[in-house]
Design a protein around this motif. Structure first.
Motif, PDB file in Angstrom:
ATOM      1  N   VAL A 136     -15.328   2.018  -4.270  1.00 24.89           N
ATOM      2  CA  VAL A 136     -14.581   3.554  -3.773  1.00 24.89           C
ATOM      3  C   VAL A 136     -13.387   3.411  -3.869  1.00 24.89           C
ATOM      4  CG1 VAL A 136     -13.652   4.149  -1.423  1.00 24.89           C
ATOM      5  CG2 VAL A 136     -16.320   3.630  -1.743  1.00 24.89           C
ATOM      6  N   THR A 137     -12.181   4.054  -4.678  1.00 22.38           N
ATOM      7  CA  THR A 137     -11.096   4.555  -4.438  1.00 22.38           C
ATOM      8  C   THR A 137     -10.321   5.707  -3.185  1.00 22.38           C
ATOM      9  OG1 THR A 137     -11.211   4.261  -7.215  1.00 22.38           O
ATOM     10  CG2 THR A 137      -9.730   5.255  -6.472  1.00 22.38           C
ATOM     11  N   VAL A 138      -9.473   4.873  -2.658  1.00 18.67           N
ATOM     12  CA  VAL A 138      -8.835   5.561  -2.255  1.00 18.67           C
ATOM     13  C   VAL A 138      -7.510   5.804  -2.737  1.00 18.67           C
ATOM     14  CG1 VAL A 138      -8.080   5.664   0.188  1.00 18.67           C
ATOM     15  CG2 VAL A 138      -9.839   5.000  -0.336  1.00 18.67           C
ATOM     16  N   VAL A 139      -6.526   7.141  -2.861  1.00 19.26           N
ATOM     17  CA  VAL A 139      -5.124   7.127  -3.398  1.00 19.26           C
ATOM     18  C   VAL A 139      -4.837   7.913  -2.056  1.00 19.26           C
ATOM     19  CG1 VAL A 139      -4.375   9.082  -4.718  1.00 19.26           C
ATOM     20  CG2 VAL A 139      -5.707   7.798  -5.636  1.00 19.26           C
ATOM     21  N   ALA A 140      -3.822   7.463  -1.544  1.00 22.54           N
ATOM     22  CA  ALA A 140      -3.378   8.015  -0.388  1.00 22.54           C
ATOM     23  C   ALA A 140      -1.684   8.085  -1.179  1.00 22.54           C
ATOM     24  CB  ALA A 140      -2.627   7.091   0.446  1.00 22.54           C
ATOM     25  N   VAL A 141      -1.190  10.070  -0.558  1.00 23.52           N
ATOM     26  CA  VAL A 141      -0.584   9.995  -1.167  1.00 23.52           C
ATOM     27  C   VAL A 141       0.972  10.595   0.242  1.00 23.52           C
ATOM     28  CG1 VAL A 141       1.469  11.785  -1.960  1.00 23.52           C
ATOM     29  CG2 VAL A 141      -0.962  10.669  -3.050  1.00 23.52           C
ATOM     30  N   ASP A 142       2.865  10.173   0.072  1.00 24.91           N
ATOM     31  CA  ASP A 142       3.288  10.446   1.326  1.00 24.91           C
ATOM     32  C   ASP A 142       3.508  12.471   0.524  1.00 24.91           C
ATOM     33  OD1 ASP A 142       5.232  11.810   3.003  1.00 24.91           O
ATOM     34  OD2 ASP A 142       6.700   9.666   1.556  1.00 24.91           O
ATOM     35  N   SER A 143       2.697  12.904   1.817  1.00 24.49           N
ATOM     36  CA  SER A 143       2.987  14.622   2.114  1.00 24.49           C
ATOM     37  C   SER A 143       4.212  14.971   2.142  1.00 24.49           C
ATOM     38  CB  SER A 143       2.014  15.294   2.316  1.00 24.49           C
ATOM     39  OG  SER A 143       1.600  14.969   3.392  1.00 24.49           O
ATOM     40  N   THR A 144       4.863  14.012   2.963  1.00 24.25           N
ATOM     41  CA  THR A 144       5.837  14.558   3.873  1.00 24.25           C
ATOM     42  C   THR A 144       7.718  15.234   2.820  1.00 24.25           C
ATOM     43  OG1 THR A 144       7.660  12.270   4.322  1.00 24.25           O
ATOM     44  CG2 THR A 144       5.420  13.673   5.612  1.00 24.25           C
TER      45      THR A 144
END
Length: 297
Positions: A136-144
C-alpha cells in the motif's frame, strides 16, 4: 450489474434504506491466514481547543482504533481550531495514544491559521509525506493556504505526486484535507480545492485508487472514472451539519476488495462504499447520509 454477489434481499442502497442499518455481515472477508484484512483508519477534523471539541469522543475513538489494531492511521487535518501551539500540543497528546507504528498526519485549513504550520512542523514533522507498507502506498499532501479556508495542491507538485506513485503497489491512496468534489448537504460550494480538476487528472495518471479527505464534516463517497473519493466526518467536534454524528472512517482491504465504513465512537459502524480495485465494480451506501443533510421538499 455491480459484480458483487446478490444479497438475501437487496444490497443496493436506496432512499428507503436511509432509516436502517446496512447489512454488515455479508462481506466479512479475510486477507490471509491471520483472519484479518489490511486496515487503514482515517481520523479527521479533531478541532482540539474550542468549545465544540468533545474530548470523550476522541478518547473513545482512540480506544476503538487501538482495539482494531490497524496497519495505518491517517489524520487528514484540522487537528486544531485556531492553529495555536497549545491546541497542537493537546492534539499531539491524543494522537500519541495511538498504538500504531504507521501514523500519517497532515494539516487542515484551521491548522494553518496564525502561522500554525510552524507548530505542525515542530510537533508532527513534514507537511507532505509518503508511506509504503505491505503493498500500500500512501501519499499525503498539505492542501492548505495560510489563513484561508480554500485549498490548493498546485501544479508544481503534480510531477512529484506522480513520481511517488510510480512504483508498483496493490493500493494507491492519496490524502489531502480539502475535498476534491462538492459534498452534498454542505451548502454553497466556496472552498473546494481550487485546482481540483487538474489534481484529479494528475491522480488518474498516477493510477490512484482511493482519495481520503475531510474538511466539510460530512462523510460521503463517490466513484469518478477509476478513482474512488471518500470524505470523512469530524471525529470529535459538535460543529455538525444537519443530523450527521461525529464519526471516523475505517478502510478494510482484502486483496482487490475494499470496504469503507464510517464508525461512530461508542455506537458501531455502517458501510459507506465497497469496491474492487481490479474491476472497479462498486456499491455505495450513502442514502442514509443524504437523509441526514438534505430535506425531502
Amino acid at each position: 450489474m455491480s459484480g458483487f454477489p446478490a444479497p438475501p434481499e437487496s444490497r443496493v442502497a436506496r432512499a428507503s434504506d436511509a432509516g436502517r442499518e446496512p447489512d454488515l455481515a455479508y462481506t466479512q472477508r479475510v486477507a490471509d491466514g491471520s483472519g484479518r484484512p489490511f486496515t487503514i483508519v482515517q481520523l479527521s477534523d479533531l478541532h482540539c481547543g474550542d468549545q465544540h471539541f468533545l474530548p470523550n469522543l476522541l478518547e473513545r475513538a482512540i480506544i476503538e482504533v487501538n482495539e482494531l489494531d490497524p496497519d495505518i492511521v491517517i489524520c487528514s487535518g484540522d487537528l486544531t481550531t485556531f492553529g495555536f501551539r497549545d491546541e497542537y500540543q493537546l492534539a499531539k497528546r491524543y494522537l500519541d495514544g495511538l498504538n500504531c507504528d504507521s501514523v500519517v498526519v497532515i494539516p487542515g485549513n484551521h491548522d494553518s491559521r496564525n502561522v500554525g504550520y510552524v507548530h505542525f512542523e515542530e510537533l508532527f514533522g513534514a507537511r507532505n509525506s509518503v508511506l509504503r507498507k505491505n503493498g500500500v502506498t500512501v501519499v499525503a499532501v498539505d492542501s492548505t493556504e495560510p489563513d484561508l479556508d480554500h485549498g490548493q495542491i498546485g501544479r508544481g507538485r503534480y510531477p512529484w505526486i506522480e513520481a511517488q506513485f510510480a512504483d508498483p503497489a496493490d493500493l494507491r491512496v492519496f490524502v489531502c484535507h480539502h475535498h476534491l468534489l462538492p459534498v452534498p448537504g454542505t451548502g454553497r460550494e466556496r472552498n473546494v480545492i481550487y485546482d481540483a480538476g487538474d489534481t484529479i487528472e494528475c491522480l488518474q495518471r498516477a493510477g490512484v485508487d482511493l482519495v481520503l479527505s475531510g474538511h466539510k464534516h460530512v462523510p460521503y463517497a463517490w466513484r469518478l472514472e477509476n478513482l474512488f473519493v471518500v470524505n470523512a466526518g469530524t471525529v470529535s467536534s459538535q460543529r455538525l451539519r444537519g443530523n450527521v454524528r461525529p464519526c471516523y472512517n475505517v478502510v478494510e482491504v482484502d486483496g482487490t476488495h475494499v470496504d469503507v465504513f464510517r464508525r461512530y465512537p461508542f455506537h458501531g459502524q455502517e458501510r459507506i462504499i465497497q469496491f474492487s480495485t481490479e474491476t472497479r465494480a462498486f456499491e455505495k451506501y450513502t442514502a442514509r447520509i443524504d437523509g441526514e443533510v438534505t430535506t425531502r421538499t
